[in-house]
Design an enzyme around this catalytic site. Structure first.
Site, PDB file in Angstrom:
ATOM      1  N   ASP A  85      -9.221   7.667  -6.121  1.00 34.20           N
ATOM      2  CA  ASP A  85      -9.939   8.877  -5.702  1.00 34.20           C
ATOM      3  C   ASP A  85     -11.065   8.535  -4.721  1.00 34.20           C
ATOM      4  O   ASP A  85     -11.590   7.417  -4.725  1.00 34.20           O
ATOM      5  CB  ASP A  85     -10.511   9.569  -6.950  1.00 34.20           C
ATOM      6  CG  ASP A  85     -10.862  11.025  -6.688  1.00 34.20           C
ATOM      7  OD1 ASP A  85     -10.418  11.578  -5.656  1.00 34.20           O
ATOM      8  OD2 ASP A  85     -11.591  11.606  -7.513  1.00 34.20           O
ATOM      9  N   HIS A 119      -7.897   8.587   4.098  1.00 37.69           N
ATOM     10  CA  HIS A 119      -6.559   8.351   3.531  1.00 37.69           C
ATOM     11  C   HIS A 119      -5.917   7.116   4.169  1.00 37.69           C
ATOM     12  O   HIS A 119      -5.254   6.328   3.487  1.00 37.69           O
ATOM     13  CB  HIS A 119      -5.666   9.576   3.746  1.00 37.69           C
ATOM     14  CG  HIS A 119      -6.111  10.784   2.980  1.00 37.69           C
ATOM     15  ND1 HIS A 119      -6.535  10.726   1.669  1.00 37.69           N
ATOM     16  CD2 HIS A 119      -6.214  12.105   3.329  1.00 37.69           C
ATOM     17  CE1 HIS A 119      -6.865  11.945   1.248  1.00 37.69           C
ATOM     18  NE2 HIS A 119      -6.688  12.793   2.238  1.00 37.69           N
ATOM     19  N   LEU A 179       6.093  -7.932 -10.230  1.00 37.35           N
ATOM     20  CA  LEU A 179       5.323  -6.731 -10.567  1.00 37.35           C
ATOM     21  C   LEU A 179       6.183  -5.467 -10.449  1.00 37.35           C
ATOM     22  O   LEU A 179       6.941  -5.328  -9.488  1.00 37.35           O
ATOM     23  CB  LEU A 179       4.145  -6.623  -9.583  1.00 37.35           C
ATOM     24  CG  LEU A 179       3.294  -5.364  -9.663  1.00 37.35           C
ATOM     25  CD1 LEU A 179       2.316  -5.453 -10.826  1.00 37.35           C
ATOM     26  CD2 LEU A 179       2.518  -5.141  -8.363  1.00 37.35           C
TER      27      LEU A 179
END
Ligand code: IPE
Ligand code: IPE
Ligand code: MG
Length: 251
Positions: free
Chosen positions: A29, A46, A140
């Site tokens: 965020d 962004h 991962l």
């Protein structure tokens, strides 16, 4: 350290003892506020946020985290102005086009959770390609939550359960925690041990509501575009000091 053991990285040598969380989820965020603080349009934040994603995936793999889940776009984020949604979809498209080859080379398994029907069809094709290409990777597991909302996920699981019960595949009294968890989009991974949220907000914003029943939380004031490996390491250090009791008594 055993003489024949691998050398410890400086960060590992200094870290308090305790386990590395298997599954870390991050609510990324603050991109908009980061950009605003610099007098820039939100898209600037962004874009820088996408770079933080790159760093974080690399760091998570190096730190021995098995599952990393990133909240990239919520089912409620569709309410944002069309121009911002378009910019976010553009960045996502770019990420899927440019990063998958390197993720694959690093043995990362890529998964996407959330409502695909709401996404542009070319992005759905890229997602399917990324998932198929990396499906057998054993490094991962990177799960990207896109157009994801936990309430919709739970409603979807409930619909599946009703259908299974009506079709005689599942007894009504066999509907338990596991029956629900198995029908969630996260069925392939353990619940998150740790959820990190940047930017000072202390809420889940409809992320992993079911899965977070016993998750530890770390809230950071910094905005997502500034997130560095050191922030992840500090969050892991805080996690190591937590006493997870799962309802049992102390001592
Ligand atoms: C997170 O940053 C990215 C998305 C939710 C897509 P925000 O865009 O929410 O940034 P703030 O919270 O407005 O600063
Ligand atoms: C949560 O952030 C969703 C993502 C980080 C993708 P928001 O910025 O949408 O959450 P609220 O609106 O502050 O709760
Ligand atoms: Mg926000």
């Amino acid at each position: 350290m055993a003489a024949d053991g691998p050398p410890l990285a400086a960060s590992q040598a200094l870290a308090p003892p305790g386990p590395v969380p298997r599954h870390v989820a991050i609510i990324m965020d603050g991109n908009g506020r980061w950009a605003r603080d610099r007098g820039q349009p939100r898209v600037f934040g962004h874009r820088r946020g996408a770079e933080a994603v790159r760093r974080t995936v690399t760091a998570a793999a190096e730190l021995g985290i098995e599952f990393l889940t990133l909240f990239a776009f919520s089912s409620e984020n569709w309410r944002r102005p069309a121009a911002e949604v378009g910019e976010l979809m553009g960045l996502l498209r770019l990420y899927l086009l440019k990063e998958i080859a390197e993720l694959h080379a690093n043995r990362v398994r890529v998964k996407v959770i959330g409502d695909r029907a709401a996404l542009p069809t070319d992005i759905v094709t890229l997602i399917e390609g990324a998932e198929t290409r990396t499906a057998a990777n054993t490094g991962l597991t990177l799960s990207i939550a896109l157009s994801y909302g936990a309430r919709a996920e739970l409603a979807n699981a409930t619909r599946q359960i009703v259908a299974d019960v009506l079709a005689g595949r599942l007894a009504a009294d066999a509907v338990d925690d596991q029956a629900i968890a198995a029908r969630l989009s996260t069925a392939y991974m353990p619940d998150p041990d740790l959820i990190i949220r940047t930017s000072g907000e202390q809420r889940l914003s409809n992320f992993l509501l079911w899965q977070a029943a016993y998750t530890e939380f770390v809230f950071l004031d910094g905005h997502w575009p500034d997130f560095e490996r050191a922030d992840l390491e500090r969050a892991l250090d805080a996690f190591r000091l937590r006493d997870r009791r799962y309802g049992a008594s102390v001592g």
